[in-house]
Design a protein around this motif. Structure first.
Motif, PDB file in Angstrom:
ATOM      1  N   ILE A   2       0.843  -1.194   0.000  1.00  0.00           N
ATOM      2  CA  ILE A   2       0.000   0.000   0.000  1.00  0.00           C
ATOM      3  C   ILE A   2       0.877   1.241   0.000  1.00  0.00           C
ATOM      4  O   ILE A   2       1.764   1.389   0.837  1.00  0.00           O
ATOM      5  CB  ILE A   2      -0.938   0.005   1.226  1.00  0.00           C
ATOM      6  N   LEU A   3       0.613   2.108  -0.942  1.00  0.00           N
ATOM      7  CA  LEU A   3       1.339   3.378  -1.012  1.00  0.00           C
ATOM      8  C   LEU A   3       0.324   4.498  -0.924  1.00  0.00           C
ATOM      9  O   LEU A   3      -0.740   4.424  -1.537  1.00  0.00           O
ATOM     10  CB  LEU A   3       2.092   3.487  -2.337  1.00  0.00           C
ATOM     11  N   ARG A   4       0.652   5.522  -0.152  1.00  0.00           N
ATOM     12  CA  ARG A   4      -0.297   6.637  -0.089  1.00  0.00           C
ATOM     13  C   ARG A   4      -0.254   7.391  -1.395  1.00  0.00           C
ATOM     14  O   ARG A   4       0.802   7.580  -2.000  1.00  0.00           O
ATOM     15  CB  ARG A   4       0.058   7.568   1.065  1.00  0.00           C
ATOM     16  N   ASN A   5      -1.404   7.831  -1.844  1.00  0.00           N
ATOM     17  CA  ASN A   5      -1.483   8.611  -3.064  1.00  0.00           C
ATOM     18  C   ASN A   5      -1.180  10.063  -2.726  1.00  0.00           C
ATOM     19  O   ASN A   5      -1.937  10.716  -2.017  1.00  0.00           O
ATOM     20  CB  ASN A   5      -2.892   8.477  -3.638  1.00  0.00           C
ATOM     21  N   PRO A   6      -0.044  10.581  -3.228  1.00  0.00           N
ATOM     22  CA  PRO A   6       0.346  11.938  -2.833  1.00  0.00           C
ATOM     23  C   PRO A   6      -0.547  13.012  -3.434  1.00  0.00           C
ATOM     24  O   PRO A   6      -0.478  14.165  -3.034  1.00  0.00           O
ATOM     25  CB  PRO A   6       1.781  12.058  -3.328  1.00  0.00           C
ATOM     26  N   GLY A   7      -1.405  12.628  -4.365  1.00  0.00           N
ATOM     27  CA  GLY A   7      -2.254  13.606  -5.013  1.00  0.00           C
ATOM     28  C   GLY A   7      -3.131  14.390  -4.064  1.00  0.00           C
ATOM     29  O   GLY A   7      -3.515  15.508  -4.349  1.00  0.00           O
ATOM     30  N   ASN A   8      -3.428  13.811  -2.917  1.00  0.00           N
ATOM     31  CA  ASN A   8      -4.365  14.452  -2.000  1.00  0.00           C
ATOM     32  C   ASN A   8      -3.690  15.114  -0.812  1.00  0.00           C
ATOM     33  O   ASN A   8      -4.333  15.459   0.157  1.00  0.00           O
ATOM     34  CB  ASN A   8      -5.353  13.412  -1.479  1.00  0.00           C
ATOM     35  N   ARG A   9      -2.385  15.263  -0.899  1.00  0.00           N
ATOM     36  CA  ARG A   9      -1.660  15.746   0.264  1.00  0.00           C
ATOM     37  C   ARG A   9      -1.695  17.275   0.322  1.00  0.00           C
ATOM     38  O   ARG A   9      -1.643  17.927  -0.713  1.00  0.00           O
ATOM     39  CB  ARG A   9      -0.215  15.278   0.183  1.00  0.00           C
ATOM     40  N   PRO A  10      -1.763  17.853   1.521  1.00  0.00           N
ATOM     41  CA  PRO A  10      -1.676  19.315   1.610  1.00  0.00           C
ATOM     42  C   PRO A  10      -0.383  19.778   0.964  1.00  0.00           C
ATOM     43  O   PRO A  10       0.656  19.144   1.151  1.00  0.00           O
ATOM     44  CB  PRO A  10      -1.652  19.582   3.111  1.00  0.00           C
ATOM     45  N   GLU A  11      -0.437  20.851   0.217  1.00  0.00           N
ATOM     46  CA  GLU A  11       0.768  21.348  -0.438  1.00  0.00           C
ATOM     47  C   GLU A  11       1.717  21.921   0.599  1.00  0.00           C
ATOM     48  O   GLU A  11       1.334  22.161   1.735  1.00  0.00           O
ATOM     49  CB  GLU A  11       0.392  22.428  -1.453  1.00  0.00           C
ATOM     50  N   GLN A  12       2.951  22.159   0.186  1.00  0.00           N
ATOM     51  CA  GLN A  12       3.921  22.704   1.124  1.00  0.00           C
ATOM     52  C   GLN A  12       3.439  24.046   1.654  1.00  0.00           C
ATOM     53  O   GLN A  12       2.772  24.803   0.960  1.00  0.00           O
ATOM     54  CB  GLN A  12       5.256  22.897   0.425  1.00  0.00           C
ATOM     55  N   GLN A  13       3.820  24.283   2.895  1.00  0.00           N
ATOM     56  CA  GLN A  13       3.406  25.543   3.497  1.00  0.00           C
ATOM     57  C   GLN A  13       3.992  26.718   2.720  1.00  0.00           C
ATOM     58  O   GLN A  13       5.137  26.689   2.309  1.00  0.00           O
ATOM     59  CB  GLN A  13       3.929  25.603   4.933  1.00  0.00           C
ATOM     60  N   THR A  14       3.181  27.716   2.515  1.00  0.00           N
ATOM     61  CA  THR A  14       3.705  28.909   1.859  1.00  0.00           C
ATOM     62  C   THR A  14       3.557  30.085   2.795  1.00  0.00           C
ATOM     63  O   THR A  14       2.553  30.230   3.482  1.00  0.00           O
ATOM     64  CB  THR A  14       2.945  29.215   0.566  1.00  0.00           C
ATOM     65  N   ILE A  15       4.595  30.887   2.846  1.00  0.00           N
ATOM     66  CA  ILE A  15       4.535  32.037   3.748  1.00  0.00           C
ATOM     67  C   ILE A  15       4.066  33.248   2.957  1.00  0.00           C
ATOM     68  O   ILE A  15       4.614  33.582   1.907  1.00  0.00           O
ATOM     69  CB  ILE A  15       5.913  32.301   4.389  1.00  0.00           C
TER      70      ILE A  15
END
Lengths: 284, 330
Positions: free
Chosen positions: A256-269
């Motif tokens: 099982i691999l997590r699908n990165p498509g749904n991950r919160p994007e990197q924090q932006t300042i």
């Protein structure tokens, strides 16, 4: 079927006004290596408690090898079922004493000491778990992985026909994870020890178990072989997690691999407002 | 084996301490004279020996042993190193019984104070037991809290009664609460010793369950031990033993708290040897406290509770800090 070893039929139990298992059914064959998966709070531990007798059944029955467990004394139960808890208690006793405790259900009433057989059985499992060098250390002076091994050795010393383990590999490094799972697997194959474990690591579950039970909201939502149960649809349903499934390059078991498509994007300042942090999400 | 040797040493020390306790005091004897004193009932020494020193020594042995044994069991079943025989309110209940008897004048009517102490203890045991059972299950945490609360309520009731009474009665109450080994009735003394030795034997039968409970009630249950029943039986045994001790000698503190810890330090946590060890060490400790109470300001006598607290507390701190041992808690 004649081979049915553990039969959980219409089991209803739970906490007054709280979590309940409702008419749950589950059957395990003798010699199964089974895993229960599901989110925290889905009823896995309650199901365990219905087998160990830590919780009273309000309906249904649990049978082991054709014998109803509710008719057994705690001692008779302990000769058949051994449990490795999620959090192993430590105390001012040595590893050897801990392992030997597994013989308690086999002692006659009011007997005062362990006999030669008891000691030999304990020694066997101390050696099997590789704890021989630590056997005189106190439980408070060994690592988490060693403590887990000691608890497993103690449970095996009980010589049960059913071994229940509540997340035996949680908090352990990859070395202990593999060691413990390999050991349980070989005991299961060599001695037909029926193993039922609650397991959070879906990859370990897929790799070792030959039967998986997936739980959601106090019910079994899927069961069968790892290939059947570990589908991305089931995992989305039970865990709300978006995953990709791929066969293991060596074993062919599901990975099982997590699908990165749904991950919160990197924090932006946000430059205009120093110090404030914004999270942006894909999709929504 | 190591354990047999250590228990034998304790037993030997107990015998030596008892003999020492018989010969020391305001009128010292030589040990060699003891047989001749015993065979001469007309002498003053005979009276001192049979009416004062023998009962005191036996009583110290019985009470020291019992309280220490109860302490080690209670710390075990509650898995709490601060529990002692008085934590569950038994001493408080006994104190209320005695105070009531003194204040109302019932004590003057020929009924011994110990009767009222025991009655008070029984009421408390009953209260703690019934209040902490719900759905036929006994919650040890709840039981402990109920016991502590009953202790607080009792001490307030005792203070209330004390504030309403006169100076002479006040004196009686205070002296009773300080504890004393002045019990000259040999029947009472030997009965208590008999009970305590029998109870030691009975509790040793529970050594295996107690050992299993060292890793918690759940673990013990998974090993086939009916912890609910075991805890109930042990609670009743220890409570009745504690109640009897208080009834005879008042509140002698500290033995039941520190002697269990001291015994764990020297012999470990295996209840099969810990129970007899705690009993022997408690007995030795109280005999020595009594010897000190008798000789420090001889011919007067210090209350035994003062000695157990000061002497016991200081000794224990010294042992704990000097050996750099990790305390082996319940």
């Amino acid at each position: 079927m004649r081979d049915d070893f553990l039969e959980i039929k219409n089991v209803t139990c739970g906490y007054p006004g709280g979590f309940m298992l409702n008419s749950l059914n589950l059957t395990l064959q003798k010699g199964a290596f089974a895993g229960i998966i599901g989110r925290n709070g889905s009823g896995k531990s309650t199901l365990f408690k219905s087998i160990t007798g830590d919780i009273k059944l309000t309906g249904g029955s649990v049978k082991l090898d054709g014998i109803s467990l509710s008719g057994l004394t705690l001692k008779e139960r302990a000769r058949r079922i051994a449990t490795v808890p999620q959090f192993v208690e430590t105390g001012p006793i040595t590893v050897r004493e801990h392992v030997l405790m597994g013989r308690v259900p086999w002692l006659s009433r009011f007997s005062y000491s362990y006999n030669k057989t008891d000691n030999e059985i304990a020694e066997k499992y101390i050696n099997l778990t590789g704890l021989n060098k630590l056997s005189d250390n106190p439980l408070t002076g060994i690592s988490g992985g060693e403590l887990q091994l000691s608890a497993i050795a103690s449970a095996l010393t009980q010589e049960p026909s059913l071994l229940l383990l509540d997340e035996p590999t949680a908090h352990l490094d990859i070395h202990y994870q593999a060691m413990i799972m390999d050991m349980l697997y070989s005991l299961n194959r060599a001695e037909k020890l029926t193993v039922l474990m609650i397991i959070h690591d879906l990859n370990l579950a897929g790799e070792y178990c030959d039967y998986l039970v997936m739980m959601k909201d106090g019910k079994i939502c899927a069961d069968g072989t790892p290939e059947e149960v570990l589908s991305s649809r089931n995992i989305m349903d039970a865990f709300g997690a978006d995953v990709l499934i791929t066969p293991h390059p060596v074993t062919g078991r599901p990975v099982i691999l997590r699908n990165p498509g749904n991950r919160p994007e990197q924090q932006t300042i946000n430059d205009s407002m120093p110090g404030s942090v914004q999270l942006s999400y894909h999709g929504n | 084996m190591k354990y047999t040797l250590m228990l034998s040493i304790s037993a030997l020390l107990l015998v030596l301490s008892s003999l020492f306790s018989l010969v020391i005091g305001e009128v010292p004897f030589s040990l060699a004279d003891v047989p001749s004193i015993l065979s001469d009932p007309s002498s003053m020494e005979h009276g001192i020996l049979t009416h004062i020193r023998i009962p005191r020594t036996i009583l110290a042995m019985a009470i020291g042993g019992s309280l220490s044994l109860c302490g080690v069991i209670l710390q075990g079943i509650y898995r709490n190193p601060l529990v002692e025989p008085y934590t569950l309110g038994i001493s408080g209940g006994a104190a209320v019984g005695v105070t009531l008897a003194i204040v109302t004048g019932l004590a003057m009517k020929g009924i011994p104070l110990s009767f009222f102490g025991f009655a008070g203890a029984l009421v408390t045991i009953f209260l703690v037991y019934t209040l902490s059972i719900r759905n036929n299950r006994m919650s040890t945490g709840k039981m402990l809290l109920i016991g502590v609360m009953i202790s607080f309520i009792s001490s307030s009731v005792v203070m209330l009664l004390m504030s309403l009474t006169n100076a002479e009665q006040l004196h009686g109450i205070i002296f009773w609460t300080m504890g004393s080994l002045n019990e000259t009735d040999n029947t009472v003394v030997f009965t208590l010793l008999g009970i305590s030795v029998v109870m030691l034997g009975v509790t040793i039968l529970f050594a295996v369950p107690l050992n299993a409970m060292r890793l918690g009630e759940a673990k013990a249950r998974h090993l086939g031990i009916n912890t609910t029943v075991i805890i109930r039986i042990l609670f009743i045994i220890t409570s009745l033993m504690t109640g009897s001790c208080i009834a005879v000698a008042g509140i002698i503190g500290f033995v039941g708290l520190i002697m269990p810890h001291f015994s764990r330090l020297i012999i470990g946590t295996d209840y099969r040897v810990l129970l007899p060890s705690a009993f022997l060490n408690g007995a030795i400790f109280l005999i020595w406290c009594d010897i000190l109470a008798r000789i420090i300001i001889s011919p007067n006598e210090l209350p035994i509770g003062v000695i157990t607290g000061i002497f016991g507390g200081i000794t224990f701190i010294i042992i704990l800090s000097s050996r750099r041992v990790k305390p082996r808690l319940a």
